[in-house]
Design a protein around this motif. Structure first.
Motif, mmCIF file in Angstrom:
data_model
loop_
_atom_site.group_PDB
_atom_site.id
_atom_site.type_symbol
_atom_site.label_atom_id
_atom_site.label_comp_id
_atom_site.label_asym_id
_atom_site.label_seq_id
_atom_site.Cartn_x
_atom_site.Cartn_y
_atom_site.Cartn_z
ATOM 1 N N GLU A 32 0.800 -1.176 -0.146
ATOM 2 C CA GLU A 32 -0.128 0.100 -0.193
ATOM 3 C C GLU A 32 0.952 1.363 0.033
ATOM 4 N N LEU A 33 2.065 1.272 0.716
ATOM 5 C CA LEU A 33 2.830 2.265 0.832
ATOM 6 C C LEU A 33 3.332 3.019 -0.540
ATOM 7 N N PHE A 34 3.351 2.110 -1.544
ATOM 8 C CA PHE A 34 3.879 2.344 -2.622
ATOM 9 C C PHE A 34 2.770 2.474 -3.796
ATOM 10 N N GLN A 35 1.582 2.440 -3.367
ATOM 11 C CA GLN A 35 0.511 2.742 -4.446
ATOM 12 C C GLN A 35 0.191 4.083 -4.575
ATOM 13 N N MET A 36 -0.266 4.888 -5.604
ATOM 14 C CA MET A 36 -0.624 6.275 -5.424
ATOM 15 C C MET A 36 -1.864 6.418 -5.100
ATOM 16 N N LYS A 37 -2.069 7.555 -4.079
ATOM 17 C CA LYS A 37 -3.307 7.867 -3.413
ATOM 18 C C LYS A 37 -3.495 9.149 -3.569
ATOM 19 N N LYS A 38 -4.854 9.679 -3.425
ATOM 20 C CA LYS A 38 -5.241 10.989 -3.661
ATOM 21 C C LYS A 38 -5.236 11.761 -2.077
ATOM 22 N N TYR A 39 -4.611 12.744 -2.031
ATOM 23 C CA TYR A 39 -4.496 13.395 -0.781
ATOM 24 C C TYR A 39 -5.095 14.858 -0.953
ATOM 25 N N SER A 40 -6.045 15.122 -0.050
ATOM 26 C CA SER A 40 -6.519 16.573 -0.006
ATOM 27 C C SER A 40 -5.297 17.428 0.360
ATOM 28 N N VAL A 41 -5.417 18.626 -0.483
ATOM 29 C CA VAL A 41 -4.179 19.395 0.012
ATOM 30 C C VAL A 41 -4.826 20.388 1.217
ATOM 31 N N PRO A 42 -3.971 20.516 2.217
ATOM 32 C CA PRO A 42 -4.836 21.404 3.342
ATOM 33 C C PRO A 42 -4.995 22.991 2.867
ATOM 34 N N PRO A 43 -6.044 23.373 3.234
ATOM 35 C CA PRO A 43 -6.631 24.801 2.825
ATOM 36 C C PRO A 43 -5.300 25.624 2.716
ATOM 37 N N ASN B 85 -1.785 13.856 -6.174
ATOM 38 C CA ASN B 85 -1.559 12.348 -6.010
ATOM 39 C C ASN B 85 0.030 12.136 -5.691
ATOM 40 N N MET B 86 -0.010 11.337 -4.711
ATOM 41 C CA MET B 86 1.147 11.008 -3.867
ATOM 42 C C MET B 86 1.244 9.668 -3.566
ATOM 43 N N TYR B 87 2.527 9.190 -3.359
ATOM 44 C CA TYR B 87 2.657 7.866 -2.681
ATOM 45 C C TYR B 87 2.681 8.138 -1.183
ATOM 46 N N PRO B 88 2.135 7.021 -0.407
ATOM 47 C CA PRO B 88 2.125 7.244 1.171
ATOM 48 C C PRO B 88 3.685 7.543 1.498
ATOM 49 N N PHE B 89 4.444 6.628 0.729
ATOM 50 C CA PHE B 89 5.761 6.448 1.233
ATOM 51 C C PHE B 89 6.394 8.041 1.201
ATOM 52 N N GLN B 90 5.907 8.862 0.537
ATOM 53 C CA GLN B 90 6.519 10.550 0.497
ATOM 54 C C GLN B 90 6.354 11.160 1.822
ATOM 55 N N MET B 91 5.228 10.620 2.386
ATOM 56 C CA MET B 91 4.813 11.208 3.740
ATOM 57 C C MET B 91 5.855 10.743 4.498
ATOM 58 N N HIS B 92 6.452 9.405 4.695
ATOM 59 C CA HIS B 92 7.399 8.959 5.446
ATOM 60 C C HIS B 92 8.996 9.618 4.965
#
Lengths: 429, 453
Positions: free
Chosen positions: B317-328, B340-347
């Protein structure tokens, strides 16, 4: 006056080290004040100083052994607390020597940092062991559960804080001193803290695994001293001129015998042979179980050689007694190296004893120097030869894995069992 | 206190007398001066009195010297550093291309070289090059500790390989005992090798060796464990540290004004902060590219049939693209509502932050160490850069951090280790565990209770 007296004593002790002539070459001799309790002093006032020393040592030895029995009687919780206190005192003794050697008592922050690191490392180790043994208790309480889940991360963060504080506390003229003390602290932690946690692991395995090794080392100390006293002639090693080959070998045989007898007596009691478990309902430690095979009497055939000597064909023994031979052998042959290491250390830093805590014996470290290697050996011995991994613990770990990992492990295990013929190829289990 | 002061004053007086004697004797052979006294001076004197270690020789290769002969010394140094940096980075990429096994070898060689560098400094500080046995003992301890760690970690990954061979099974089963026996032998040899006049020196070197082992060997094994988790866990942290080094240097070079810490006068706050932001951005972008390739993302596994390492899997899951809402807050700035980011990028954000904020403390520690022992660089291995340790000082904390991060937040316990322990159990225990696991899996619906199993 006291300082010069102790200096003379020091010079007399290390007469073989010719470089001790100048008092410049060494740490300031720690004045060994006479803190024998008053009552003993009065009782022994009319004896010569040699016999007086012997009596003081003897009485203190008996006192320590009695104390040991009392805390065994009081149970695992008290034992754990005692181990913890001994660990802290040993750490304190060694660090104080470091301060004296490097005159670094006034270094900014350093005392705080050393104790902080001790706290961190203890927190880490207790967290690892407590989580295993108190698993159900930890899972119940929410704050404990979080602490245990992120335990490594929290410990690492705590350690890092200490590390950064150390870097920020480096003062220009004292870099080297500070690095020395940093290294000194870490080596001390490595020795003292890891060993004490291994002792606690051994304790949880069953109190017999705690008592027999420690008693063997104590017995070896005492027996080697006595054999050396009465028959000692050939010096053993230059490091410790008082040790002799006669004492070493006599101590070895007595310790093996003592180990066999002690194990025989202890294996009969459940409170010693059962693993220590934490009972959630009563919130206390219990030692209640079906004794393992190790602690059930078995018939052994005596090898032909000994049959003529002993006169019996078979003997009833506990299998544990065979293991006790290994433990006693280690205690007598390799344990003393821990003592030589400590002697070398004391000579290197020109101290007579680690501290003055116990009259006639020196510091706590002086009593425990041989125990260190023993604790690690027992732990490694248990892990290698006695028990395998704990099945219930493995199941717990399994349950925390991801489903695909669980499936993979399950299938591999199944393939292994089928391979060995333990599981029929038909899906029947 | 006053007794100590008196003693100290007397000692200092004797120190001054001793200094002259030592200067005269230094021209002669070391063995003549009493080692104990010399050592004690080393302990007591303040840092500024300690004689410097002779400056390292210039080991720049001839080619570079000729090419740069026309430039001034400052630019020449800058060019050498630059070229060597590029050379190292290219070497790094090459080895990544060659695969996991080469990487493991590289990590092992770096570890051995770092150990060698630090031990050599210890020898020089204590003039203990001639101590009997000591060099053999240090290398022996290095071997023991490596044997122990490799047995604990690598053996898990090669479980299927090991199962087939009887001798290896024996080694694995009694691994701890064998390692402990090896270590004990070294310990006893040390005790037997204690020589009368050199006790203190020998204890110092013993402690020095152990602390060095603690630092270099444990870290290198954590690096290898991170590697097995997925090459991305190896590449992104190391690159973040390198990027932080380089960008902090560049920002400091162009904008540097406020000094950061007295230990390293060349570091500046501008460099520190600039390096932080650049590293975070770099981490983001780099992870984005790496997360797309299975080669980097999959855990490294050893395939017993082909006898090679393979990195093939279903990306987690870490390496599958997900949609994230950008904070206001950022929406106004960036103009996008989702990204669209990979969850890994948060890590990677956490990793880069650590690399820029705490990593430098490893560098300060090494600087303090060099100042304490009056050395300019750990060694001369890399022209313009110093020794291998100089390049890797910031990496150490990073390796531990990544390992702790992975075990705490990414995955649970190591499945291979669990498997290994299961296979050691007694047959009856294995059967009962098998039944328990099976009922659990069926209950959770992971395993269908079919006859086929």
């Amino acid at each position: 006056l006291q300082e010069s007296e102790s200096e003379n004593r020091l010079d007399g002790e290390t007469a073989s080290d010719s470089e001790s002539k100048s008092d410049f070459g060494g740490s300031p001799p720690v004045p060994t004040s006479d803190d024998t309790p008053e009552v003993l002093n009065r009782a022994l006032s009319n004896l010569s100083s040699r016999w007086k020393n012997w009596w003081v040592r003897g009485i203190l030895t008996l006192a320590m052994i009695t104390f040991f029995f009392i805390i065994i009687y009081l149970g695992p919780m008290v034992l754990m607390t005692i181990v913890m206190c001994v660990q802290i005192k040993c750490f304190h003794e060694i660090i104080t020597i470091g301060y004296n050697v490097y005159h670094s008592y006034d270094l900014p922050w350093f005392r705080t940092l050393s104790w902080y690191f001790l706290l961190c490392v203890n927190y880490f180790f207790y967290g690892e062991t407590v989580t295993d043994y108190f698993f159900t208790l930890v899972q119940r309480e929410e704050p404990l559960r979080i602490l245990s889940k992120y335990h490594r991360f929290i410990s690492f963060a705590l350690y890092l804080t200490g590390f950064c504080m150390f870097v920020l506390s480096l003062v220009k003229k004292h870099y080297r001193l500070q690095f020395y003390m940093f290294g000194w602290t870490h080596v001390t932690l490595l020795i003292v803290v890891t060993q004490s946690h291994l002792i606690i692991h051994n304790l949880f395995e069953g109190m017999i695994w705690f008592i027999v090794p420690i008693s063997c080392v104590i017995c070896n100390d005492i027996m080697a001293y006595m054999f050396g006293f009465f028959f000692g002639r050939t010096p053993l090693i230059k490091l410790s001129p008082k040790k002799t080959w006669e004492g070493f070998i006599g101590g070895f045989f007595s310790t093996v015998l003592f180990g066999l007898l002690l194990s025989y007596v202890m294996s009969g009691y459940r409170c010693f042979t059962c693993p220590v478990e934490f009972n959630n309902d009563t919130n206390s430690f219990t030692m209640d179980c079906e004794p393992a095979e190790l602690f059930q009497l078995q018939e052994y055939n005596i090898p032909v050689v000994l049959q003529s000597v002993v006169g019996w064909k078979t003997v009833r023994m506990y299998p544990f007694q065979i293991h006790s031979i290994a433990l006693s052998t280690f205690a007598s042959l390799i344990g003393p190296f821990g003592g030589f290491f400590a002697s070398g250390f004391k000579r290197a830093f020109k101290i007579k004893d680690f501290a003055n805590t116990i009259p006639g014996h020196g510091g706590i470290m002086d009593r425990f120097d041989c125990q260190y290697l023993m604790a690690t050996f027992v732990n490694v011995y248990i892990a290698s030869f006695i028990r395998g991994p704990n099945p219930s613990k493995l199941i717990q770990q399994f349950l925390t894995l991801r489903p695909d990992q669980q499936l993979h492990i399950f299938n591999t295990l199944k393939a292994h069992l089928v391979d060995r013929g333990i599981l029929g190829s038909l899906e029947d289990a | 206190m006053s007794a100590r002061r008196r003693w100290r004053a007397a000692a200092e007086q004797e120190e001054e007398e001793e200094e002259e004697e030592e200067e005269a004797a230094e021209a002669g052979s070391d063995k003549e001066v009493d080692l104990e006294e010399r050592l004690h001076e080393l302990d007591l004197r303040s840092d500024s009195d300690i004689p410097d270690v002779p400056p390292p020789t210039d080991s720049t290769p001839e080619i570079l010297k000729r090419a740069l002969s026309g430039l001034s010394a400052r630019w020449k140094n800058w060019w050498i550093r630059g070229i060597l940096s590029l050379a190292m980075i290219s070497g790094f990429f090459l080895i990544i291309y060659l695969g996991s096994f080469m990487l493991m070898l590289l990590v092992l060689s770096i570890q051995v070289k770092c150990f060698h560098e630090i031990i050599t400094i210890g020898y020089r500080v204590y003039h203990s090059y001639d101590l009997p046995w000591f060099r053999s003992l240090s290398w022996y301890f290095l071997l023991c500790v490596n044997y122990f760690f490799y047995g604990e970690t690598v053996a898990d990954y090669f479980a299927t390989f090991v199962q087939r061979r009887e001798q290896l099974q024996f080694l694995i089963r009694y691994h701890r005992f064998i390692s402990f026996a090896l270590y004990l032998t070294g310990f006893c040899m040390f005790v037997l090798s204690l020589v009368k006049k050199h006790y203190r020196l020998q204890f110092y070197m013993f402690a020095w060796t152990h602390v060095t082992l603690l630092i270099t060997v444990t870290q290198s094994h954590l690096v290898i464990q991170n590697l097995f988790e997925g090459m991305i866990w190896f590449l992104v942290p190391i690159s973040s540290v390198i990027c932080n080094d380089i960008t902090a240097y560049i920002f400091g070079f162009f904008f540097g004004r406020t000094p950061l810490i007295k230990l390293s006068p060349k570091k500046t706050w501008e460099g520190f902060i600039g390096g932080f932001f650049s590293t975070v951005v770099f981490g983001f972008i780099f992870s984005y590219f790496l997360a797309q390739h299975q080669y980097f993302v999959c855990p490294v596994e050893y395939n017993s049939e082909t006898n090679r390492f393979v990195t093939e899997c279903e990306p987690s899951e870490l390496f599958q693209m997900k949609k994230y809402s950008v904070p206001p807050l950022l929406q106004a700035v960036l103009g996008w509502e989702t990204v669209n980011m990979y969850p890994f990028q948060m890590h990677s954000f956490a990793l880069s932050t650590f690399a820029s904020l705490i990593g430098p403390f490893g560098g300060f520690f090494a600087s303090g160490f060099k100042r304490a022992f009056k050395i300019k660089d750990f060694a001369d291995t890399i022209p313009g850069h110093g020794g291998i340790m100089d390049r890797f000082d910031c990496q150490y904390l990073m390796a531990t951090f990544v390992h702790v991060y992975i075990t705490s937040f990414i995955r649970g316990p190591n499945p291979s280790k669990l498997l290994k322990q299961l296979l050691i159990l007694q047959p009856e225990q294995q059967l009962s565990v098998y039944k328990t696991l099976k009922s659990h899996l069926v209950e959770k619906g992971i395993l269908r209770p079919s006859l086929r199993g």
